[in-house]
Structure formats: structure tokens, C-alpha cells
Design a protein around this motif. Structure first.
Motif, PDB file in Angstrom:
ATOM      1  N   UNK A  47     -68.476  68.623  27.985  1.00 35.58           N
ATOM      2  CA  UNK A  47     -67.355  68.319  28.992  1.00 35.58           C
ATOM      3  C   UNK A  47     -66.419  67.253  28.057  1.00 35.58           C
ATOM      4  N   UNK A  48     -66.896  66.518  27.000  1.00 31.63           N
ATOM      5  CA  UNK A  48     -65.805  65.454  26.620  1.00 31.63           C
ATOM      6  C   UNK A  48     -64.388  66.292  25.700  1.00 31.63           C
ATOM      7  N   UNK A  49     -64.910  67.828  25.439  1.00 37.51           N
ATOM      8  CA  UNK A  49     -64.416  68.316  24.281  1.00 37.51           C
ATOM      9  C   UNK A  49     -63.114  68.945  25.590  1.00 37.51           C
ATOM     10  N   UNK A  50     -63.408  69.918  27.277  1.00 34.61           N
ATOM     11  CA  UNK A  50     -62.778  70.008  27.982  1.00 34.61           C
ATOM     12  C   UNK A  50     -62.430  69.122  28.793  1.00 34.61           C
ATOM     13  N   UNK A  55     -56.523  67.054  28.671  1.00 33.52           N
ATOM     14  CA  UNK A  55     -56.004  65.878  29.266  1.00 33.52           C
ATOM     15  C   UNK A  55     -54.646  65.894  27.998  1.00 33.52           C
ATOM     16  N   UNK A  56     -54.453  66.878  27.135  1.00 29.55           N
ATOM     17  CA  UNK A  56     -53.539  66.899  25.696  1.00 29.55           C
ATOM     18  C   UNK A  56     -52.949  68.526  26.257  1.00 29.55           C
ATOM     19  N   UNK A  57     -53.174  68.648  27.763  1.00 28.87           N
ATOM     20  CA  UNK A  57     -52.271  69.991  28.087  1.00 28.87           C
ATOM     21  C   UNK A  57     -53.020  71.079  27.313  1.00 28.87           C
ATOM     22  N   UNK A  61     -56.707  79.237  28.133  1.00 27.12           N
ATOM     23  CA  UNK A  61     -57.489  80.603  26.779  1.00 27.12           C
ATOM     24  C   UNK A  61     -57.980  80.371  25.763  1.00 27.12           C
ATOM     25  N   UNK A  62     -57.668  79.122  25.093  1.00 28.42           N
ATOM     26  CA  UNK A  62     -57.883  79.077  23.728  1.00 28.42           C
ATOM     27  C   UNK A  62     -59.498  78.117  24.021  1.00 28.42           C
ATOM     28  N   UNK A  63     -59.141  76.856  24.968  1.00 26.25           N
ATOM     29  CA  UNK A  63     -60.127  76.584  25.716  1.00 26.25           C
ATOM     30  C   UNK A  63     -61.409  77.346  25.780  1.00 26.25           C
ATOM     31  N   UNK A  64     -61.849  78.157  26.090  1.00 24.55           N
ATOM     32  CA  UNK A  64     -62.633  78.984  27.050  1.00 24.55           C
ATOM     33  C   UNK A  64     -63.210  80.070  25.871  1.00 24.55           C
ATOM     34  N   UNK A 125     -63.693  72.727  36.527  1.00 31.04           N
ATOM     35  CA  UNK A 125     -63.317  71.308  37.041  1.00 31.04           C
ATOM     36  C   UNK A 125     -61.818  71.310  36.466  1.00 31.04           C
ATOM     37  N   UNK A 126     -61.258  71.641  35.402  1.00 25.97           N
ATOM     38  CA  UNK A 126     -59.989  70.867  35.289  1.00 25.97           C
ATOM     39  C   UNK A 126     -58.916  71.682  35.209  1.00 25.97           C
ATOM     40  N   UNK A 127     -58.723  73.234  34.652  1.00 26.83           N
ATOM     41  CA  UNK A 127     -58.600  73.622  34.526  1.00 26.83           C
ATOM     42  C   UNK A 127     -58.461  74.860  35.303  1.00 26.83           C
TER      43      UNK A 127
END
Length: 127
Positions: A47-50, A55-57, A61-64, A125-127
């Protein structure tokens, strides 16, 4: 060239997150012998990674892809040829039992699932 930079970002982030998750596994699961605490730490790490990526925008797609890759890489491998599923399960449980952890296979898988579910929920929740 753009595709190569995306693949390099995915590879680097996957490597770093897998190493970080692996080190928390080593510390909490083996050294501290607190597997339930590792499950919680793995969930918080995902959760903190996401949240940090949001927060750093960073590119969603990379995050997923990083979350999917780390989950696949951390999942236990399939059994080797020549051994039954019961033999492998017994061997792994004996290994965890020797260090004082009961039902270690289940707790490890719960940690990986907690990582995947919490990071996936944070992603939604974030994106």
C-alpha cells in the motif's frame, strides 16, 4: 526508445520492491519468527509503494505491472518433477517447524496475498 525506458523502469522498480519484500520476509519471518507481523508489513509495503507512486505522479501502468510482477516472483515455485505435492508440503512444513513456525506455507502465501490485495486496493483508490 520510449518502450525501452518503460521496460527499464518496470524492471528496476520490480527488482527493488522484490528485494525489499524479500528482506522483510527474512527479518520478520526468520530472524524475529513473527510471520503474522510479516503479513502486516507486506500489506503495508504494498500500500505504501502505491501511495508513494501516486504522490510522485508516476505512470499508473508501470505501477500495475510492477505489482503484478512482484506478486508472481514472490509466489512459491511449482513442485519439482519426481516429487508428490504431499512430499513437498511435508518437507516445507518440517523446515518451518524446525525454526518454530507452524503452518509456515500458509503464512507465507498469506503475506504475498496481503501484499497483492493491499497494493491492488491502494492502486484502485489512488489512480
Amino acid at each position: 526508445m520510449y518502450v525501452i525506458s518503460i521496460l527499464l523502469k518496470i524492471a528496476a522498480q520490480t527488482y527493488l520492491l522484490k528485494v525489499l519484500l524479500g528482506q522483510t520476509y527474512n527479518f520478520f519471518f526468520f530472524i524475529a519468527a513473527q510471520p503474522i507481523l510479516w503479513v502486516i508489513v507486506a500489506a503495508m509495503l504494498g500500500a505504501s509503494y502505491v501511495a508513494l507512486a501516486s504522490a510522485l505522479s508516476w505512470d499508473p501502468r508501470i505501477i500495475s505491472w510492477v505489482i503484478i510482477a512482484v506478486t508472481i516472483l514472490m509466489w512459491p515455485p511449482s513442485r519439482p518433477n519426481g516429487y508428490s505435492k504431499e512430499e513437498i508440503a511435508q518437507f516445507v512444513e518440517e523446515f518451518y517447524g524446525e525454526i518454530g513456525i507452524g503452518r509456515g506455507r500458509l503464512k507465507y502465501r498469506l503475506g504475498v496475498l496481503a501484499f497483492a490485495l493491499c497494493s491492488g486496493t491502494a492502486y484502485l483508490l489512488s489512480f
